[in-house]
Design an enzyme around this catalytic site. Structure first.
Site, mmCIF file in Angstrom:
data_model
loop_
_atom_site.group_PDB
_atom_site.id
_atom_site.type_symbol
_atom_site.label_atom_id
_atom_site.label_comp_id
_atom_site.label_asym_id
_atom_site.label_seq_id
_atom_site.Cartn_x
_atom_site.Cartn_y
_atom_site.Cartn_z
ATOM 1 N N VAL A 75 0.806 -1.230 0.000
ATOM 2 C CA VAL A 75 0.000 0.000 0.000
ATOM 3 C C VAL A 75 0.839 1.280 0.000
ATOM 4 C CG1 VAL A 75 -2.025 -1.061 1.106
ATOM 5 C CG2 VAL A 75 -0.263 0.032 2.532
ATOM 6 N N SER A 153 -5.923 3.812 15.365
ATOM 7 C CA SER A 153 -5.472 3.140 16.591
ATOM 8 C C SER A 153 -5.745 4.051 17.781
ATOM 9 C CB SER A 153 -3.969 2.872 16.520
ATOM 10 O OG SER A 153 -3.468 2.517 17.800
ATOM 11 N N TYR A 165 4.123 6.162 14.762
ATOM 12 C CA TYR A 165 2.831 5.450 14.655
ATOM 13 C C TYR A 165 1.671 6.352 15.067
ATOM 14 C CZ TYR A 165 -0.320 1.386 15.417
ATOM 15 O OH TYR A 165 -1.349 0.480 15.384
ATOM 16 N N LYS A 169 -1.366 7.526 12.706
ATOM 17 C CA LYS A 169 -2.746 7.154 13.036
ATOM 18 C C LYS A 169 -3.617 8.392 13.303
ATOM 19 C CE LYS A 169 -2.327 2.656 12.667
ATOM 20 N NZ LYS A 169 -3.062 1.937 11.607
ATOM 21 N N GLU A 247 -17.120 9.477 11.550
ATOM 22 C CA GLU A 247 -17.021 9.100 12.968
ATOM 23 C C GLU A 247 -15.669 8.435 13.268
ATOM 24 O OE1 GLU A 247 -19.025 9.980 15.226
ATOM 25 O OE2 GLU A 247 -20.696 10.666 14.007
HETATM 26 P P1 NAP Z 1 -0.381 -7.634 11.864
HETATM 27 O O1 NAP Z 1 -0.785 -8.869 12.572
HETATM 28 O O2 NAP Z 1 1.046 -7.240 11.852
HETATM 29 O O3 NAP Z 1 -0.939 -7.723 10.368
HETATM 30 C C1 NAP Z 1 -0.693 -6.687 9.449
HETATM 31 C C2 NAP Z 1 -0.832 -7.232 8.044
HETATM 32 O O4 NAP Z 1 -0.564 -6.142 7.132
HETATM 33 C C3 NAP Z 1 0.197 -8.322 7.732
HETATM 34 O O5 NAP Z 1 -0.391 -9.336 6.963
HETATM 35 C C4 NAP Z 1 1.239 -7.568 6.939
HETATM 36 O O6 NAP Z 1 1.986 -8.349 6.021
HETATM 37 C C5 NAP Z 1 0.396 -6.566 6.177
HETATM 38 N N1 NAP Z 1 1.175 -5.466 5.683
HETATM 39 C C6 NAP Z 1 2.267 -4.877 6.253
HETATM 40 N N2 NAP Z 1 2.749 -3.916 5.465
HETATM 41 C C7 NAP Z 1 1.955 -3.883 4.362
HETATM 42 C C8 NAP Z 1 1.969 -3.105 3.175
HETATM 43 N N3 NAP Z 1 2.920 -2.181 2.947
HETATM 44 N N4 NAP Z 1 1.004 -3.313 2.246
HETATM 45 C C9 NAP Z 1 0.072 -4.279 2.450
HETATM 46 N N5 NAP Z 1 0.030 -5.070 3.527
HETATM 47 C C10 NAP Z 1 0.956 -4.865 4.489
HETATM 48 O O7 NAP Z 1 -1.130 -6.346 12.466
HETATM 49 P P2 NAP Z 1 -2.579 -6.211 13.145
HETATM 50 O O8 NAP Z 1 -2.400 -6.190 14.604
HETATM 51 O O9 NAP Z 1 -3.527 -7.150 12.533
HETATM 52 O O10 NAP Z 1 -2.919 -4.711 12.719
HETATM 53 C C11 NAP Z 1 -3.827 -4.392 11.661
HETATM 54 C C12 NAP Z 1 -4.132 -2.904 11.720
HETATM 55 O O11 NAP Z 1 -4.704 -2.596 12.996
HETATM 56 C C13 NAP Z 1 -2.903 -2.017 11.586
HETATM 57 O O12 NAP Z 1 -3.236 -0.851 10.867
HETATM 58 C C14 NAP Z 1 -2.577 -1.660 13.022
HETATM 59 O O13 NAP Z 1 -1.868 -0.449 13.118
HETATM 60 C C15 NAP Z 1 -3.975 -1.548 13.600
HETATM 61 N N6 NAP Z 1 -4.036 -1.700 15.060
HETATM 62 C C16 NAP Z 1 -3.621 -2.826 15.661
HETATM 63 C C17 NAP Z 1 -3.728 -2.920 17.053
HETATM 64 C C18 NAP Z 1 -3.328 -4.138 17.818
HETATM 65 O O14 NAP Z 1 -3.349 -4.097 19.064
HETATM 66 N N7 NAP Z 1 -2.969 -5.250 17.171
HETATM 67 C C19 NAP Z 1 -4.227 -1.840 17.794
HETATM 68 C C20 NAP Z 1 -4.618 -0.696 17.133
HETATM 69 C C21 NAP Z 1 -4.524 -0.630 15.758
HETATM 70 P P3 NAP Z 1 3.346 -9.130 6.526
HETATM 71 O O15 NAP Z 1 2.840 -10.440 7.029
HETATM 72 O O16 NAP Z 1 4.184 -9.259 5.341
HETATM 73 O O17 NAP Z 1 3.953 -8.276 7.572
#
Ligand code: NAP
Length: 257
Positions: A75, A153, A165, A169, A247
């Site tokens: 992305v 986030s 980050y 966000k 929202e």
């Molecule tokens: P995750 O387990 O690390 O999964 C992220 C996914 O995005 C992975 O499959 C990753 O691929 C893919 N990705 C990374 N860089 C990318 C790119 N440049 N283009 C396309 N895909 C890409 O993270 P998650 O916890 O599910 O987080 C998902 C979203 O929620 C993120 O935006 C994160 O900031 C947000 N979030 C997470 C939390 C939390 O507590 N987990 C809290 C608040 C917000 P790879 O496998 O190759 O890395």
């Protein structure tokens, strides 16, 4: 009970909130994105799973019912975003729902944060949302309908060790609200979700003691699951949420920074 309310209730209960819709989820190869892809498919949507890891994207897509499409997408590259959105539109003739979920973190204290750590997170977590929203908005404006859900986030409010980050966000919140105003006249809604502490690979690296401290701060007393976020995305992506836009919704078990 009005007819519209009853049909909405039936859709909610029967799991066909999104039948006939085409959805695209970035970062759908695992974690929250995978959970969102599964929920949208369960509600009847055809889901395009886009991830920088092609194998993960294809594995998730092929396990969905209705079967989805797995595509490789970084992305942070505008030309890739444009090309993937165009090819999805050409293939299905529509794009109803975009979920900008892909995100990374590269945590460090501000005084130690490298240029690379800053630029990588801004490129994926903020520019990636802009590139995808811009590409999808062209299609949705022309269609006169659409749903965009951006995953921000709880950290957008500011969090130690996350200057990059939290800046990205917070940018997603501003971008979402601006897009919601610009696209409202085309009946395209744009909303942001702020997950709290969710159990995925992103949080599994955190040492046990710190995880326990974090969980102790959550009023509902547990980490969130990807399905907790996915349920809110499914609602915002549905026709039922047609009057909800601009929202910023916390999904954090009551925890806010
Ligand atoms: P995750 O387990 O690390 O999964 C992220 C996914 O995005 C992975 O499959 C990753 O691929 C893919 N990705 C990374 N860089 C990318 C790119 N440049 N283009 C396309 N895909 C890409 O993270 P998650 O916890 O599910 O987080 C998902 C979203 O929620 C993120 O935006 C994160 O900031 C947000 N979030 C997470 C939390 C939390 O507590 N987990 C809290 C608040 C917000 P790879 O496998 O190759 O890395």
């Amino acid at each position: 009970m009005t007819l519209a309310f009853r049909s909405g209730l039936v859709a909610l209960l029967s799991g066909d909130l999104l039948t006939g819709k085409v959805a695209m989820v970035t970062g759908a190869g695992r974690g929250i994105g995978e959970g969102i892809a599964r929920k949208l498919a369960q509600e009847g949507a055809i889901v395009v799973c886009a991830d920088v890891n092609q194998t993960d994207a294809s594995n998730v897509a092929s396990s969905l019912s209705p079967t989805g499409l797995g595509v490789r997408l970084d992305v942070s590259t505008a030309s890739e975003c444009d090309a993937v959105v165009t090819s999805v539109h050409e293939r299905y003739g529509r794009l109803d729902i975009l979920v900008n979920n892909a995100g990374i973190n590269r945590d460090a204290m501000l005084h130690k944060m490298t240029d690379d750590q800053w630029h990588q997170v801004i490129a994926v977590d903020l520019s990636g949302v802009f590139f995808m929203t811009r590409a999808a908005s062209r299609i949705m404006r022309a269609a006169g309908s659409g749903r965009i859900v951006n995953i921000s986030s709880a950290s957008w409010m500011g969090n130690i060790g996350q200057a990059n980050y939290s800046a990205a966000k917070a940018g997603v919140v501003g971008l979402s609200r601006t897009a919601s105003k610009e696209l409202a006249r085309s009946q395209v809604t744009v909303n942001a979700i702020c997950p709290g502490f969710i159990d995925t690979v992103m949080t599994r690296g955190i040492p046990d003691a710190i995880r326990e401290q974090q969980v102790a701060k959550i009023p509902l007393g547990r980490m969130g699951q990807p399905s907790d976020v996915a349920a809110v995305v499914a609602f915002l992506a549905s026709d039922e949420a047609g009057y909800v836009t601009g929202e910023v919704i916390n999904v954090g078990g009551g925890y806010v920074l």
